[in-house]
Write an enzyme that holds these catalytic residues in place. Sequence first.
Site, mmCIF file in Angstrom:
data_model
loop_
_atom_site.group_PDB
_atom_site.id
_atom_site.type_symbol
_atom_site.label_atom_id
_atom_site.label_comp_id
_atom_site.label_asym_id
_atom_site.label_seq_id
_atom_site.Cartn_x
_atom_site.Cartn_y
_atom_site.Cartn_z
ATOM 1 N N THR B 1 54.735 36.949 25.339
ATOM 2 C CA THR B 1 55.776 36.574 23.473
ATOM 3 C C THR B 1 55.595 37.742 22.953
ATOM 4 O O THR B 1 54.971 38.402 22.289
ATOM 5 C CB THR B 1 54.437 35.306 22.813
ATOM 6 N N ARG B 29 59.436 23.100 29.807
ATOM 7 C CA ARG B 29 58.258 23.110 28.906
ATOM 8 C C ARG B 29 58.588 24.418 28.688
ATOM 9 O O ARG B 29 58.884 25.352 28.524
ATOM 10 C CB ARG B 29 56.756 23.758 29.768
ATOM 11 N N GLY B 31 57.002 25.710 24.739
ATOM 12 C CA GLY B 31 56.094 26.124 23.759
ATOM 13 C C GLY B 31 55.906 25.852 22.103
ATOM 14 O O GLY B 31 56.850 25.285 21.777
ATOM 15 N N THR B 52 51.117 34.407 18.189
ATOM 16 C CA THR B 52 51.640 34.210 19.651
ATOM 17 C C THR B 52 50.175 33.490 19.784
ATOM 18 O O THR B 52 49.129 33.449 19.884
ATOM 19 C CB THR B 52 51.717 35.306 20.635
ATOM 20 N N GLY B 53 49.686 32.612 21.414
ATOM 21 C CA GLY B 53 48.877 32.606 22.246
ATOM 22 C C GLY B 53 48.690 30.750 22.430
ATOM 23 O O GLY B 53 50.278 30.732 23.761
ATOM 24 N N HIS B 54 47.611 29.948 23.216
ATOM 25 C CA HIS B 54 47.884 28.526 23.588
ATOM 26 C C HIS B 54 49.320 28.040 22.729
ATOM 27 O O HIS B 54 48.621 27.712 21.516
ATOM 28 C CB HIS B 54 46.577 27.903 23.111
ATOM 29 N N GLY B 55 50.735 28.332 23.260
ATOM 30 C CA GLY B 55 51.375 27.111 22.336
ATOM 31 C C GLY B 55 50.986 25.475 22.336
ATOM 32 O O GLY B 55 50.985 25.625 20.742
#
Lengths: 166, 140
Positions: B1, B29, B31, B52-55
């Site tokens: 990202t 999918r 996010g 940004t990160g764990h969507g």
Amino acid sequence: MFPVVVVHGGSDMVPKERSENSKLGVCSAARAGYAILRAGGSSMDAVVEAVSQLENNPYFNAGCGSVLNIRGEVEMDAIVMDGKTLGSGAVSAVRNIANPIQLARLVMDKTSHVCLTAKGANQFARSMGVAEVPPESLITEYARMRWTKNLAPGTDTGESQMGKMG
Amino acid sequence: TVGAVAVDSEGNVACATSTGGLVNKMEGRVGDTSCIGSGGYADNQVGAVSTTGHGEAIMKVTLARLILFHMEQGQSVEAASDLGLAYMESRVGGLGGVVTVDPQGHWAARFSSSQMAWAAAQKDTLHYGLLTGEEFTQSI
């Protein structure tokens, strides 16, 4: 008040051999955005330019360099938002577009919608004259290697995704 | 990202975020990135954030808007960013990173993951880093 632009890459682990290029990439993008601000340009122009540069940089997971889905294809998401008007535009699951961020801005500027997805987003891109690029042009060897690694026998794809950042 | 936030000379803020998503994600999918308030948010009355990160975790706490909520309550860009990330980690176990600005030009690049490449340009100085606590500067 001093104009400022701040950019980021992903928060996933960056392999050591790629870390220097990651730092160079964000620095270059920040410089590009700042040049626009220093010339009197808008914050929207600055963030779109900075992110477009990062999309064109194969060391980042966006545009060219995007990770692959389970079918080995690239599907990308992007969003822009303007703090003056609260206008925003987004695309999701879009394919074959070099700079999804610029398409997201067109959604904001040219439609009354907030987000267009998948085939609809690509159809909108065509209607706006945005050129589609060959799918392979967005796929790097590094992305293909990661995809292949996650397809290895015994790999639980769902589980392997749990610890990974988008 | 990848993402960016900015403030221009008129005090207008903006954000932009773009991603290829998760490695080997399911087809279709989507996010946090394209979701307003999760992948990014911008409001001249408060500031702008790109995430940004764990969507999925980011979406559950609408991280970008959560950070701006903390700023509305009087927190600094840095404290609000840390509060948002800490809440996401404690509430849904997600890690990530953000860049944040307010209309006065204060900025922050914060992350709860071990790494995030970031850079900021202001007053003809470039600040950048990758690891936690790392910050280099150079003249533009």
